[in-house]
Design a protein around this motif. Structure first.
Motif, PDB file in Angstrom:
ATOM      1  N   SER A 110       0.909  -1.351   0.008  1.00 46.96           N
ATOM      2  CA  SER A 110       0.050   0.052   0.093  1.00 46.96           C
ATOM      3  C   SER A 110       1.149   1.303   0.061  1.00 46.96           C
ATOM      4  CB  SER A 110      -0.922   0.197   1.185  1.00 46.96           C
ATOM      5  OG  SER A 110      -1.849  -1.080   1.296  1.00 46.96           O
ATOM      6  N   PHE A 111       1.734   1.274   0.726  1.00 41.57           N
ATOM      7  CA  PHE A 111       2.934   2.432   1.006  1.00 41.57           C
ATOM      8  C   PHE A 111       3.526   2.695  -0.477  1.00 41.57           C
ATOM      9  CE2 PHE A 111       4.146   2.772   5.608  1.00 41.57           C
ATOM     10  CZ  PHE A 111       3.000   2.914   5.847  1.00 41.57           C
ATOM     11  N   LEU A 112       3.700   1.770  -1.151  1.00 37.53           N
ATOM     12  CA  LEU A 112       4.364   1.649  -2.720  1.00 37.53           C
ATOM     13  C   LEU A 112       3.420   2.439  -3.708  1.00 37.53           C
ATOM     14  CD1 LEU A 112       6.232  -1.692  -2.785  1.00 37.53           C
ATOM     15  CD2 LEU A 112       7.600   0.884  -3.070  1.00 37.53           C
ATOM     16  N   HIS A 113       2.256   1.877  -3.490  1.00 38.49           N
ATOM     17  CA  HIS A 113       1.126   2.419  -4.362  1.00 38.49           C
ATOM     18  C   HIS A 113       1.037   3.993  -3.953  1.00 38.49           C
ATOM     19  CE1 HIS A 113      -2.648   2.986  -6.380  1.00 38.49           C
ATOM     20  NE2 HIS A 113      -3.122   3.497  -5.197  1.00 38.49           N
ATOM     21  N   ILE A 114       0.858   4.496  -2.765  1.00 40.36           N
ATOM     22  CA  ILE A 114       0.775   5.685  -2.453  1.00 40.36           C
ATOM     23  C   ILE A 114       1.861   6.573  -2.713  1.00 40.36           C
ATOM     24  CG2 ILE A 114       0.341   7.376  -0.484  1.00 40.36           C
ATOM     25  CD1 ILE A 114      -1.268   4.864   1.042  1.00 40.36           C
ATOM     26  N   ARG A 115       2.998   5.847  -2.433  1.00 38.81           N
ATOM     27  CA  ARG A 115       4.238   6.779  -2.546  1.00 38.81           C
ATOM     28  C   ARG A 115       4.240   7.119  -4.384  1.00 38.81           C
ATOM     29  NH1 ARG A 115       9.605   3.871  -3.324  1.00 38.81           N
ATOM     30  NH2 ARG A 115       8.331   3.227  -5.313  1.00 38.81           N
ATOM     31  N   ASN A 116       4.083   6.376  -5.254  1.00 37.16           N
ATOM     32  CA  ASN A 116       4.067   6.250  -6.588  1.00 37.16           C
ATOM     33  C   ASN A 116       3.200   7.209  -7.036  1.00 37.16           C
ATOM     34  OD1 ASN A 116       6.186   4.449  -6.773  1.00 37.16           O
ATOM     35  ND2 ASN A 116       4.856   2.625  -7.246  1.00 37.16           N
ATOM     36  N   ALA A 117       2.089   7.141  -6.578  1.00 35.46           N
ATOM     37  CA  ALA A 117       0.907   8.384  -6.888  1.00 35.46           C
ATOM     38  C   ALA A 117       1.480   9.806  -6.407  1.00 35.46           C
ATOM     39  CB  ALA A 117      -0.426   7.943  -6.163  1.00 35.46           C
ATOM     40  N   LEU A 118       2.148   9.791  -5.176  1.00 33.23           N
ATOM     41  CA  LEU A 118       2.647  11.100  -5.061  1.00 33.23           C
ATOM     42  C   LEU A 118       3.711  11.633  -5.692  1.00 33.23           C
ATOM     43  CD1 LEU A 118       2.182  10.926  -0.919  1.00 33.23           C
ATOM     44  CD2 LEU A 118       0.756  12.058  -2.552  1.00 33.23           C
ATOM     45  N   GLU A 119       4.697  10.415  -6.064  1.00 30.93           N
ATOM     46  CA  GLU A 119       5.782  10.967  -7.003  1.00 30.93           C
ATOM     47  C   GLU A 119       5.368  11.495  -8.128  1.00 30.93           C
ATOM     48  OE1 GLU A 119       9.240  11.832  -8.086  1.00 30.93           O
ATOM     49  OE2 GLU A 119       8.935  10.984  -6.106  1.00 30.93           O
ATOM     50  N   GLN A 120       4.191  10.992  -8.571  1.00 26.62           N
ATOM     51  CA  GLN A 120       3.527  11.585  -9.985  1.00 26.62           C
ATOM     52  C   GLN A 120       3.213  13.146  -9.607  1.00 26.62           C
ATOM     53  OE1 GLN A 120       0.621   8.984 -11.159  1.00 26.62           O
ATOM     54  NE2 GLN A 120       2.058   7.678 -12.351  1.00 26.62           N
ATOM     55  N   CYS A 121       2.410  13.330  -8.510  1.00 28.12           N
ATOM     56  CA  CYS A 121       2.246  14.882  -7.966  1.00 28.12           C
ATOM     57  C   CYS A 121       3.409  15.408  -8.116  1.00 28.12           C
ATOM     58  CB  CYS A 121       1.404  14.668  -6.935  1.00 28.12           C
ATOM     59  SG  CYS A 121      -0.190  14.117  -6.847  1.00 28.12           S
ATOM     60  N   ARG A 122       4.332  15.107  -7.540  1.00 29.64           N
ATOM     61  CA  ARG A 122       5.926  15.980  -7.449  1.00 29.64           C
ATOM     62  C   ARG A 122       6.324  16.149  -8.747  1.00 29.64           C
ATOM     63  NH1 ARG A 122      10.335  14.062  -3.179  1.00 29.64           N
ATOM     64  NH2 ARG A 122       9.185  15.381  -1.619  1.00 29.64           N
ATOM     65  N   SER A 123       6.170  15.079  -9.561  1.00 30.84           N
ATOM     66  CA  SER A 123       6.833  15.254 -11.067  1.00 30.84           C
ATOM     67  C   SER A 123       5.897  16.472 -11.671  1.00 30.84           C
ATOM     68  CB  SER A 123       6.888  14.118 -11.597  1.00 30.84           C
ATOM     69  OG  SER A 123       5.568  13.529 -11.953  1.00 30.84           O
ATOM     70  N   GLN A 124       4.606  16.393 -11.400  1.00 36.28           N
ATOM     71  CA  GLN A 124       3.849  17.619 -12.433  1.00 36.28           C
ATOM     72  C   GLN A 124       3.843  18.902 -11.248  1.00 36.28           C
ATOM     73  OE1 GLN A 124       0.080  15.402 -12.178  1.00 36.28           O
ATOM     74  NE2 GLN A 124       0.672  13.827 -13.418  1.00 36.28           N
ATOM     75  N   LYS A 125       4.825  18.966 -10.221  1.00 32.36           N
ATOM     76  CA  LYS A 125       4.953  20.237  -9.503  1.00 32.36           C
ATOM     77  C   LYS A 125       3.702  20.588  -8.933  1.00 32.36           C
ATOM     78  CE  LYS A 125       8.756  21.476 -11.919  1.00 32.36           C
ATOM     79  NZ  LYS A 125       9.681  20.473 -11.639  1.00 32.36           N
TER      80      LYS A 125
END
Length: 178
Positions: A110-125
């Motif tokens: 679950s942490f991996l899934h959430i982290r990946n979603a948040l990484e996309q947010c970070r890459s989109q600024k």
């Protein structure tokens, strides 16, 4: 008369910019079943915390780190803490009990899934990290690194209830009125 309209236009522009910023934060909301993670942890909590021989030490230092985060920094702190748990805590913990291992695996996935979603947010600024938030995260890392690796992993796993509670409070969907 035109001069009196200027403050109204300025106010409208500020309101528009604020709403646009707030909207960008909402795009970082992620789908997760926090109750499933909490249930997984509750099933193993006693066994995990019983292995912790340093009851008077804390790694998350909830009052100093997690609970003094502004709403604009929640995305950043969540991503960094989940990355920390995936890279350090789960990797440094060796578990022989299959029941505990299943519970921890559920949470780690679950942490991996959430982290990946948040990484996309970070890459989109849409998930910016302020210096203060980075400093608070570094406090968690320092607390972890001051302990022996295996003891620190057990301590961090025992504090999952603190982290899950914080995530739940910060990512709780707004109630809708009927």
């Amino acid at each position: 008369m035109k001069l009196s309209g200027f403050p109204l236009c300025l106010l409208c522009a500020i309101l528009f910019l604020w709403l646009a910023h707030a909207g960008s934060l909402r795009r970082c909301l992620i789908s997760m079943d926090i109750h499933h993670m909490e249930k997984s942890f509750q099933g193993i909590k006693t066994a995990v915390q019983a292995k912790d021989s340093f009851q008077n030490i804390t790694i998350l230092s909830a009052s100093e780190t997690l609970y003094n985060i502004t709403s604009s920094d929640v995305c950043c702190m969540t991503k960094d803490v989940l990355q920390f748990y995936v890279d350090k805590v789960f990797r440094n913990h060796e578990e022989s009990d299959p029941r505990i291992q299943r519970g921890l695996s559920t949470i780690a996935n679950s942490f991996l899934h959430i982290r990946n979603a948040l990484e996309q947010c970070r890459s989109q600024k849409n998930c910016y990290c302020r210096k203060e938030t980075t400093s608070k995260f570094q406090l968690i890392v320092r607390n972890y690194e001051q302990m022996e690796v295996k003891a620190a992993a057990i301590k961090s796993l025992g504090e999952l209830d603190i982290l899950l509670s914080w995530i739940s409070r910060n990512y709780q969907p707004k109630a809708t009125t009927k």
